[in-house]
Design an enzyme around this catalytic site. Structure first.
Site, PDB file in Angstrom:
ATOM      1  CE  LYS A   1      39.738  -7.395 -16.733  1.00  0.00           C
ATOM      2  NZ  LYS A   1      40.446  -8.598 -16.231  1.00  0.00           N
TER       3      LYS A   1
ATOM      4  CD  GLU B   1      41.583   0.477 -19.134  1.00  0.00           C
ATOM      5  OE1 GLU B   1      40.874   1.260 -19.802  1.00  0.00           O
ATOM      6  OE2 GLU B   1      41.103  -0.349 -18.322  1.00  0.00           O
TER       7      GLU B   1
ATOM      8  CB  SER C   1      37.633 -13.480 -11.547  1.00  0.00           C
ATOM      9  OG  SER C   1      38.982 -13.858 -11.394  1.00  0.00           O
TER      10      SER C   1
HETATM   11  C1  LIG Z   1      41.274  -8.564 -15.133  1.00  0.00           C
HETATM   12  C2  LIG Z   1      41.063  -9.718 -14.252  1.00  0.00           C
HETATM   13  C3  LIG Z   1      41.054  -9.596 -12.845  1.00  0.00           C
HETATM   14  C4  LIG Z   1      41.379  -8.314 -12.133  1.00  0.00           C
HETATM   15  O1  LIG Z   1      40.520  -7.249 -12.369  1.00  0.00           O
HETATM   16  P1  LIG Z   1      39.421  -6.769 -11.321  1.00  0.00           P
HETATM   17  O2  LIG Z   1      38.920  -5.495 -11.889  1.00  0.00           O
HETATM   18  O3  LIG Z   1      40.095  -6.578  -9.996  1.00  0.00           O
HETATM   19  O4  LIG Z   1      38.396  -7.818 -11.256  1.00  0.00           O
HETATM   20  C5  LIG Z   1      40.773 -10.720 -12.070  1.00  0.00           C
HETATM   21  N1  LIG Z   1      40.531 -11.923 -12.648  1.00  0.00           N
HETATM   22  C6  LIG Z   1      40.534 -12.077 -13.994  1.00  0.00           C
HETATM   23  C7  LIG Z   1      40.270 -13.435 -14.559  1.00  0.00           C
HETATM   24  C8  LIG Z   1      40.802 -10.994 -14.836  1.00  0.00           C
HETATM   25  O5  LIG Z   1      40.807 -11.179 -16.165  1.00  0.00           O
END
Ligand SMILES: *Cc1c(COP(=O)(O)O)cnc(C)c1O
Length: 394
Positions: free
Chosen positions: A91, A113, A378
């Site tokens: 993020k 948000e 992610s």
């Molecule tokens: C917020 C988040 C997501 C989901 O958000 P996307 O916009 O779909 O990437 C996925 N993995 C992690 C670790 C997150 O913090």
């Protein structure tokens, strides 16, 4: 000629996208639209953005060959380690970029948000870094469920405003943020995923594209080819997937797999598998696929993972689904939990619950022994320890 998976001048990917906004917001959105590409492509921005990504965020993130995971599934599996970024997920790539854009536009007040609080923390972090005023809207229910992240945001100097309408979760926080934006058009709305009115989905995708930009040279170094066979990413709003797919979108030889949260099961009534359950509609300023009832009212999504618990997907993903450019799969709560424990046990990496959904589809695929697969890791699982503890086997 415009590439197939880039938006047109009105922000449409096929029939999806656009900017469905009240008149009062028009000048604000237009200001961003008129400037964002020029800013992002300027040398000044690129130098500042890349320098912060390197020294503040810790990029490039490694592309790690997961030996034991590869042996287990009989393929060559690489993990793109977004979990190693400052604040623990992808993020921050977006918040660093957007705060620089806000600064170039002369903005000093930021709103955002947040659901689980990850985007709120990433926003509060860059606001502290730049000395900007930060207000984060968060569902009242999430404020209780995600107390550590609320504490982080407060320590970072952000004001956390509870959203008390509807289900008191992410979609209501987004509604509150948009409402505040309309009343305070001088603020900059730092959206956390590839959602919202044009140009936000495209802007966020361009800022997350650093993930696949790095993957290209890292794969070339490790395998001799810039292209993997398959890329897998989880999808809430779609930003980490957009970043991991971005530089491969037009190269149809690379298989793209988007993984949604099936909750207790796609058809259980407790799910967030938007592409399977959704229909075309308008949510948070853009036309996309969303979960709705026969009257067009939003159906409450459910997932064990707060980051995937969103009733829509970004317009790019709706288009990837519609054109079949990406294959959409899903994983249930239990499958995600199992995948998280598996990665922890055999690779020593505790993934975020969101990411665990992407890992969970490995067991549902027919993999070839020479297949090169990249999973976008992610985020890290520290924030999910409480949930994991409930499933610890002794
Ligand atoms: C917020 C988040 C997501 C989901 O958000 P996307 O916009 O779909 O990437 C996925 N993995 C992690 C670790 C997150 O913090």
């Amino acid at each position: 000629m415009r590439a197939k998976f880039q938006p047109d001048e009105n922000g449409y990917f096929g029939q999806f996208g656009g900017a469905y906004i009240p008149e009062l917001l028009y000048p604000n959105v237009k200001e961003i639209e008129d400037n964002y590409i020029q800013i992002i492509e300027s040398q000044e921005f690129q130098e500042e953005y890349k320098s912060l990504l390197k020294d503040y965020v810790g990029r490039p993130t490694p592309l790690y060959y997961a030996t034991r995971l590869s042996e287990k599934y009989g393929a060559h599996i690489y993990l793109k380690r977004e979990d190693l970024n400052h604040t623990g997920a992808h993020k921050v790539n977006n918040t660093v970029g957007q705060i620089l854009i806000a600064k170039k536009l002369g903005k000093t007040q930021i709103i955002a948000e947040t659901g689980a609080g990850q985007h709120g923390v990433a926003t509060a972090t860059v606001c502290a870094l730049m000395g900007m005023d930060c207000t984060v809207f968060m569902g009242e229910k999430d404020i209780v469920r995600q107390a550590p992240n609320v504490a982080r945001m407060k320590m970072l100097g952000a004001k956390v405003v509870p959203a008390t309408s509807g289900s008191k979760t992410l979609k209501d926080a987004t509604n509150e943020a948009i409402r505040y934006w309309i009343q305070n058009p001088h603020t900059f709305y730092l959206i956390g995923s590839v959602v919202g009115p044009h140009p936000h989905p495209d802007m966020v995708a361009r800022l997350q594209a650093i993930i696949s930009e790095e993957m290209k040279w890292q794969l070339k170094e490790k395998t001799g080819s810039e292209n993997p066979d398959t890329i897998i990413a989880c999808v809430g709003g779609g930003s980490n997937a957009a970043g991991a797919f971005y530089h491969y979108l037009e190269d149809e030889e690379v298989e793209l797999i988007a993984v949604e949260a099936a909750g207790l099961g796609v058809h259980s009534g407790e799910s967030a598998a938007t592409s399977q359950l959704g229909e075309v509609g308008i949510i948070h300023g853009s036309k996309t696929i969303l979960m709705q009832d026969e009257y067009g009212q939003i159906v409450e999504p459910y997932s064990i993972s707060a980051g995937l618990d969103y009733p829509g997907v970004g317009p790019l993903h709706a288009f990837l689904f519609d054109t079949k450019r990406a294959k959409f799969m899903s994983a249930t709560d239990q499958e995600a939990i199992d995948a998280a424990f598996e990665l922890t046990e055999i690779e020593g990496i505790i993934p975020a619950l969101e990411t665990a959904h992407a890992l969970a589809v490995l067991g549902k695929m027919e993999l070839k022994s020479d297949q090169v697969v990249v999973i976008n890791l992610s985020g890290r699982g520290d924030k999910d320890l409480e949930t994991y503890m409930k499933h610890l086997k002794d």
